[in-house]
Motif scaffolding. Structure first.
Motif, mmCIF file in Angstrom:
data_model
loop_
_atom_site.group_PDB
_atom_site.id
_atom_site.type_symbol
_atom_site.label_atom_id
_atom_site.label_comp_id
_atom_site.label_asym_id
_atom_site.label_seq_id
_atom_site.Cartn_x
_atom_site.Cartn_y
_atom_site.Cartn_z
ATOM 1 N N GLU A 41 0.899 -1.289 0.020
ATOM 2 C CA GLU A 41 0.403 0.097 -0.240
ATOM 3 C C GLU A 41 1.198 1.313 0.200
ATOM 4 O O GLU A 41 0.725 2.188 0.883
ATOM 5 N N GLY A 42 2.337 1.271 -1.125
ATOM 6 C CA GLY A 42 2.350 2.647 -1.197
ATOM 7 C C GLY A 42 3.702 2.475 0.265
ATOM 8 O O GLY A 42 4.854 3.701 0.166
ATOM 9 N N VAL A 43 3.569 1.935 1.154
ATOM 10 C CA VAL A 43 4.831 1.809 2.484
ATOM 11 C C VAL A 43 5.773 0.765 2.129
ATOM 12 O O VAL A 43 5.671 -0.299 1.637
ATOM 13 N N PRO A 44 6.868 1.210 2.311
ATOM 14 C CA PRO A 44 8.344 0.765 2.206
ATOM 15 C C PRO A 44 8.280 -0.230 3.595
ATOM 16 O O PRO A 44 8.504 -0.067 4.407
ATOM 17 N N VAL A 45 8.570 -1.583 2.503
ATOM 18 C CA VAL A 45 8.386 -2.450 4.284
ATOM 19 C C VAL A 45 9.284 -4.076 3.398
ATOM 20 O O VAL A 45 9.751 -4.440 2.586
ATOM 21 N N VAL A 46 10.178 -4.905 4.528
ATOM 22 C CA VAL A 46 10.827 -6.117 4.875
ATOM 23 C C VAL A 46 9.832 -6.944 5.360
ATOM 24 O O VAL A 46 9.505 -6.675 6.138
ATOM 25 N N ALA A 47 9.241 -7.962 4.307
ATOM 26 C CA ALA A 47 8.187 -9.499 4.841
ATOM 27 C C ALA A 47 9.576 -10.612 5.457
ATOM 28 O O ALA A 47 10.059 -10.271 4.852
ATOM 29 N N MET A 48 9.729 -10.768 6.859
ATOM 30 C CA MET A 48 10.406 -12.440 6.483
ATOM 31 C C MET A 48 9.627 -13.097 6.497
ATOM 32 O O MET A 48 8.337 -13.275 7.138
ATOM 33 N N GLN A 49 9.476 -13.713 5.388
ATOM 34 C CA GLN A 49 8.551 -15.504 5.411
ATOM 35 C C GLN A 49 9.562 -16.379 5.843
ATOM 36 O O GLN A 49 10.561 -16.744 4.962
ATOM 37 N N GLY A 50 9.044 -16.855 6.567
ATOM 38 C CA GLY A 50 9.705 -18.165 7.339
ATOM 39 C C GLY A 50 10.588 -17.402 8.388
ATOM 40 O O GLY A 50 11.430 -16.026 8.696
ATOM 41 N N ARG A 51 10.226 -18.113 9.868
ATOM 42 C CA ARG A 51 10.757 -17.151 11.013
ATOM 43 C C ARG A 51 11.758 -18.643 11.882
ATOM 44 O O ARG A 51 11.493 -19.721 10.878
ATOM 45 N N PHE A 52 12.577 -18.142 12.309
ATOM 46 C CA PHE A 52 13.050 -18.907 13.197
ATOM 47 C C PHE A 52 12.837 -19.153 14.327
ATOM 48 O O PHE A 52 12.284 -18.719 15.204
ATOM 49 N N HIS A 53 12.555 -20.562 14.904
ATOM 50 C CA HIS A 53 11.828 -21.326 16.005
ATOM 51 C C HIS A 53 13.197 -21.467 16.952
ATOM 52 O O HIS A 53 13.595 -22.198 16.379
ATOM 53 N N TYR A 54 12.731 -21.676 18.385
ATOM 54 C CA TYR A 54 13.706 -22.332 19.658
ATOM 55 C C TYR A 54 13.736 -23.292 19.061
ATOM 56 O O TYR A 54 14.589 -24.119 19.019
ATOM 57 N N TYR A 55 12.675 -23.935 18.979
ATOM 58 C CA TYR A 55 12.267 -25.721 19.125
ATOM 59 C C TYR A 55 13.666 -25.704 17.558
ATOM 60 O O TYR A 55 13.124 -27.263 17.987
ATOM 61 N N GLU A 56 14.220 -25.599 16.749
ATOM 62 C CA GLU A 56 15.169 -25.595 16.119
ATOM 63 C C GLU A 56 16.049 -25.339 16.368
ATOM 64 O O GLU A 56 16.820 -27.183 15.352
ATOM 65 N N GLY A 57 16.288 -25.119 18.013
ATOM 66 C CA GLY A 57 17.959 -25.512 18.010
ATOM 67 C C GLY A 57 18.220 -24.169 18.078
ATOM 68 O O GLY A 57 19.330 -24.480 18.254
ATOM 69 N N TYR A 58 17.160 -23.158 17.735
ATOM 70 C CA TYR A 58 18.286 -21.795 17.517
ATOM 71 C C TYR A 58 18.173 -21.217 18.881
ATOM 72 O O TYR A 58 17.122 -21.729 19.558
ATOM 73 N N PRO A 59 18.880 -20.848 19.599
ATOM 74 C CA PRO A 59 19.754 -20.288 20.679
ATOM 75 C C PRO A 59 18.267 -18.754 20.387
ATOM 76 O O PRO A 59 18.464 -18.324 19.299
ATOM 77 N N LEU A 60 17.602 -17.962 21.253
ATOM 78 C CA LEU A 60 16.549 -17.104 21.245
ATOM 79 C C LEU A 60 17.605 -16.499 20.653
ATOM 80 O O LEU A 60 16.705 -15.221 19.578
ATOM 81 N N TRP A 61 18.772 -16.038 21.143
ATOM 82 C CA TRP A 61 19.344 -14.595 20.365
ATOM 83 C C TRP A 61 19.269 -14.738 18.876
ATOM 84 O O TRP A 61 19.218 -13.690 18.049
ATOM 85 N N LYS A 62 19.349 -16.090 18.057
ATOM 86 C CA LYS A 62 19.650 -16.692 16.851
ATOM 87 C C LYS A 62 18.662 -15.955 16.356
ATOM 88 O O LYS A 62 18.280 -15.453 14.975
ATOM 89 N N CYS A 63 17.835 -16.671 17.007
ATOM 90 C CA CYS A 63 16.060 -16.422 15.927
ATOM 91 C C CYS A 63 15.777 -14.982 16.384
ATOM 92 O O CYS A 63 14.599 -14.592 15.318
ATOM 93 N N CYS A 64 15.806 -14.270 17.151
ATOM 94 C CA CYS A 64 15.803 -12.764 17.108
ATOM 95 C C CYS A 64 16.510 -11.754 16.060
ATOM 96 O O CYS A 64 16.266 -10.478 15.981
ATOM 97 N N LEU A 65 17.585 -12.449 15.261
ATOM 98 C CA LEU A 65 18.593 -11.849 14.995
ATOM 99 C C LEU A 65 18.152 -10.835 14.077
ATOM 100 O O LEU A 65 18.482 -9.973 13.419
ATOM 101 N N PRO A 66 17.522 -11.664 13.351
ATOM 102 C CA PRO A 66 16.437 -10.381 12.217
ATOM 103 C C PRO A 66 15.897 -8.967 12.068
ATOM 104 O O PRO A 66 16.273 -8.072 11.418
ATOM 105 N N VAL A 67 15.425 -8.906 13.664
ATOM 106 C CA VAL A 67 15.008 -7.937 14.345
ATOM 107 C C VAL A 67 15.845 -6.493 14.499
ATOM 108 O O VAL A 67 15.689 -5.880 13.829
ATOM 109 N N ARG A 68 16.958 -7.521 14.878
ATOM 110 C CA ARG A 68 18.038 -6.442 14.673
ATOM 111 C C ARG A 68 18.748 -5.548 13.572
ATOM 112 O O ARG A 68 19.095 -4.865 13.624
ATOM 113 N N VAL A 69 18.555 -7.212 12.896
ATOM 114 C CA VAL A 69 18.947 -6.197 11.514
ATOM 115 C C VAL A 69 18.010 -5.480 11.248
ATOM 116 O O VAL A 69 18.590 -4.256 10.539
#
Ligand SMILES: Nc1nc2ncn(CCNC(CO)CO)c2c(=O)[nH]1
Length: 295
Positions: A80-108
């Motif tokens: 709708e005219g607003v510049p966005v970035v969509a994360m298709q597919g997220r990282f879950h703790y249950y996959e074995g990633y530590p929580l900080w790694k699951c959240c890495l895309p947010v800091r980026v």
């Protein structure tokens, strides 16, 4: 390491993205089940104009999605005219990633200029008034994993992201929640839109009856396996946050039911609601952006 990536490492990742696209997103959307995390067609990303897709495996320091069907890619463009970035597919703790790694895309996202995070997820409905297919605006969360000390901010703090002891009492932006209820009315879906408290368990197993009864007692309305840690990281670096849960099954809190929660029904309900969700979130992006411009 358990301490997560350094600020400099994440700046490297941000600079890679800034070099790969001319889009400068102001809103980041994490697409949960039903929002395109499991399939491309009909997902939110379909509404993104002039999309520029970057698969996670091409992004330095990014983990890769391992959940069946989670398409791991960032989609840059305009909603709708607003510049966005969509994360298709997220990282879950249950996959074995530590929580900080699951959240890495947010800091980026923060480092490339994103000021608002919209986190969507699929969740089990614990509130007895909720029906499968409802949407729950997240009013607040209970950081159940944090109670055990499992927190994405665990370890040394880098003040360049945010303070050592961030407040969490206003995590879910009140203005956005007001807008979300107005847009629900305008879209004629206010009959399926709720507002409540979300909690995140580690997973991958679904909950026992006793666990669901405990969560219900402490005021949880919807339970999932994501979002809480992403929101904590977003608030730590002063992003505005909006959370939205798609209720994909009714949690069983009695022992005389033999129906079991399963991933297939999560996907099915996602497919059923994907057009409604696509339209709703696209409108929210537009209205959040204009509300921020006006403030
Ligand atoms: N009872 C219950 N129902 C749910 N529906 C979706 N999720 C979120 C978890 N989604 C997983 C498995 O589908 C994939 O990330 C849940 C959950 O954690 N608990």
């Amino acid at each position: 390491s358990s301490k997560g990536y350094s600020y400099e490492t994440l700046v490297e990742t941000a600079n890679f993205l800034l070099s790969r696209t001319s889009v400068r997103p102001r809103i980041g959307v994490i697409c949960g089940s039903g929002m395109g995390s499991y399939w491309k067609e009909g997902s939110l990303a379909e509404n993104i104009t002039d999309p520029e897709c970057i698969p996670y495996e091409e992004i330095p320091n990014f983990p890769v999605s391992t959940v069946e069907g989670h398409h791991g890619r960032l989609v840059f463009g305009k909603l709708e005219g607003v510049p966005v970035v969509a994360m298709q597919g997220r990282f879950h703790y249950y996959e074995g990633y530590p929580l900080w790694k699951c959240c890495l895309p947010v800091r980026v996202m923060k480092l490339i200029g994103v000021q608002t995070l919209i986190a969507t997820n699929a969740a089990g409905g614990l509130n007895p008034n909720y029906k499968v297919g409802d949407l729950m605006i997240v009013r607040d969360h209970i950081n159940m994993m944090g109670f055990a000390g499992n927190n994405p901010l665990h370890g040394p703090n880098d003040e360049r992201f945010g303070p050592r002891f961030p407040p969490m009492n206003k995590a879910y932006n009140l203005e956005y929640r007001k807008i979300a209820k107005e847009v629900a009315k305008e879209q004629g879906i206010d009959n399926i839109v709720r507002e409540g408290v979300y909690t995140c368990l580690g997973g991958p197993n679904f909950e026992t009856v006793a666990e669901l009864n405990m969560l219900k007692m402490v005021g949880v309305d919807a339970v999932g396996m994501s979002t809480v840690h992403e929101v904590i990281i977003a608030r730590h670096c002063d992003m505005k946050v909006f959370g939205l849960s798609l209720i994909t099954n009714e949690c069983v809190t009695s022992y005389d039911h033999d129906s079991e929660a399963n991933h297939e029904e999560v996907l099915d309900v996602g497919r059923m609601r994907q057009d409604t969700l696509r339209q709703y979130v696209s409108r929210l992006v537009q209205r959040f952006a204009s509300s921020d411009d006006a403030s």
